[in-house]
Design a protein around this motif. Structure first.
Motif, short mmCIF file in Angstrom:
data_model
loop_
_atom_site.label_atom_id
_atom_site.label_comp_id
_atom_site.label_asym_id
_atom_site.label_seq_id
_atom_site.Cartn_x
_atom_site.Cartn_y
_atom_site.Cartn_z
N GLU A 303 0.84 -1.19 0.00
CA GLU A 303 0.00 0.00 0.00
C GLU A 303 0.88 1.24 0.00
O GLU A 303 1.69 1.44 0.91
CB GLU A 303 -0.93 0.00 1.21
CG GLU A 303 -1.97 1.09 1.16
CD GLU A 303 -2.99 0.97 2.27
OE1 GLU A 303 -2.85 1.73 3.26
OE2 GLU A 303 -3.89 0.12 2.16
N ASP A 307 -2.93 3.52 -2.48
CA ASP A 307 -3.04 2.63 -3.63
C ASP A 307 -2.21 1.37 -3.40
O ASP A 307 -1.19 1.40 -2.70
CB ASP A 307 -2.53 3.32 -4.90
CG ASP A 307 -3.39 4.51 -5.29
OD1 ASP A 307 -4.61 4.46 -5.03
OD2 ASP A 307 -2.84 5.48 -5.84
N LEU A 308 -2.66 0.27 -3.98
CA LEU A 308 -1.91 -0.98 -3.88
C LEU A 308 -1.00 -1.11 -5.09
O LEU A 308 -1.47 -1.06 -6.24
CB LEU A 308 -2.87 -2.17 -3.80
CG LEU A 308 -3.73 -2.26 -2.55
CD1 LEU A 308 -4.62 -3.49 -2.58
CD2 LEU A 308 -2.88 -2.26 -1.29
N ARG A 334 1.99 -1.53 5.16
CA ARG A 334 0.82 -2.41 5.03
C ARG A 334 0.88 -3.08 3.66
O ARG A 334 1.08 -2.42 2.64
CB ARG A 334 -0.48 -1.61 5.16
CG ARG A 334 -1.75 -2.45 5.18
CD ARG A 334 -2.96 -1.54 5.42
NE ARG A 334 -4.20 -2.27 5.57
CZ ARG A 334 -5.01 -2.62 4.56
NH1 ARG A 334 -4.67 -2.30 3.30
NH2 ARG A 334 -6.12 -3.29 4.77
#
Length: 355
Positions: A303, A307-308, A334
């Motif tokens: 993350e 955004d991933l 994360r």
């Protein structure tokens, strides 16, 4: 219908190297690998960009298309998203950040890489091309068709469940003429060739699918009701929507945390996906791996700014090993792990662990 209504340009998928499962796999395991090999993991954000001739080495439109063409494509992505699916579509300006790279070359036909086949294409090249005006009568259908390929759908008229018997020489002759001007090899690949049952969009034929072609009279011998031709409406059908929702359901609750050295069970159904959050307490190298007699694909995202971003992935592809990742994770960051089961073929429960 009028004959000239069917003389439209058709999608011309390029051949890609075949996905060949390892030898010796039993039938259901092989079928499961083939059926899910092109689908993205649910929750994926597919980034798309529009290429330009000046900036992208002749891959784009060169300014010959105005904003209406791009807007037609944006509407197409939104129409698929509005079905209520777990995929996201995000436009970006940098082609190196995009899994889906769209050109508008008039001399290159319309086509798309199918699903994850786009990852085989170098970032300097298109994964989708639109070769004609998208504001015309069949423009909406052309956009929805190519985006169907983007999410992993194949040509519906090639389904073995269709029962179509072609007048093959008539088909070759028809598509060799204008406006398509196809050689026999392209016609065979996109029309005559029958797909494996495991590759289809679903277990029944859908003559209304946006993934089907329009054909004029005299090309289909059987079923008799289509001897006069077939003209799908060029919209997403109920079965098209069912495909998208089956592979990409809307996300549920927040994924559970995958704690180090504690295994978490995976699903047992073909195509089932489980997501997990990894929140490292220490910065170090980690291994994330699957245990059990199963075939799986693992993808890890970090993350960044909400955004991933893709970090690593592995697909065991039916080989005698389990999918695993060796990654360097940072404390207080994360990460989201997505694990999809191709098939479980042995006793016991498959599981994933981080250590």
């Amino acid at each position: 219908m009028r004959a000239d209504d069917t003389r439209v340009r058709h999608c011309s998928l390029p051949p890609y190297p075949a996905h060949t499962p390892p030898d010796g796999l039993e039938g259901r395991r092989r079928e499961a690998l083939l059926s899910g090999r092109r689908a993205w993991l649910n929750g994926t954000v597919l980034h798309y960009c529009f290429l330009s001739r000046q900036r992208d080495g002749g891959q784009g439109d060169g300014g010959r298309y105005d904003g209406e063409q791009r807007e037609a494509v944006r509407r197409g992505f939104q129409e698929w998203k509005d079905l209520g699916i777990g995929l996201e579509f995000a436009e970006v300006a940098d082609r190196t950040e995009a899994e889906v790279r769209i050109g508008f070359r008039r001399d290159a036909g319309s086509w798309s890489a199918v699903g994850r086949d786009a990852l085989r294409v170098g970032t300097a090249s298109r994964t989708v091309n639109f070769g004609w005006d998208l504001t015309g009568p069949h423009g909406r259908g052309a956009v929805l068709h190519q985006i169907g390929h983007v999410i992993g759908m194949v040509h519906e008229h090639q389904s073995p469940y269709s029962g179509i018997l072609w007048d093959e020489e008539a088909v070759y002759e028809d598509l060799a003429g204008p406006p398509n001007l196809w050689p026999r090899s392209r016609t065979f690949h996109n029309v005559i060739r029958r797909l494996d049952e495991s590759e289809t969009n679903g277990p029944v034929w859908d003559p209304l699918s946006v993934m089907g072609y329009r054909f004029g009279p005299g090309l289909i011998l059987e079923p008799p009701c289509y001897r006069a031709g077939i003209a799908p409406p060029g919209t997403v059908s109920e079965l098209d929507a069912a495909f998208a929702r089956r592979w990409y359901p809307l996300p549920g609750a927040e994924p559970p945390e995958l704690s180090p050295f504690r295994s978490a069970p995976l699903g047992t159904e073909t195509g089932e996906q489980r997501d997990f959050v990894i929140a490292p307490r220490a910065t170090r190298d980690y291994t994330v791996g699957v245990f059990g007699e199963c075939d799986t694909v693992l993808v890890l995202f970090e993350e960044v700014g909400g955004d991933l971003r893709y970090l690593a992935g592995d697909d065991d592809g039916g080989h005698p090993r389990n999918a695993s990742l060796r990654v360097h994770l940072l404390r207080d960051r994360r990460y989201v792990l997505r694990a999809r089961v191709h098939s479980c073929w042995g006793p016991g429960q498959a599981a994933v662990m981080c250590w």
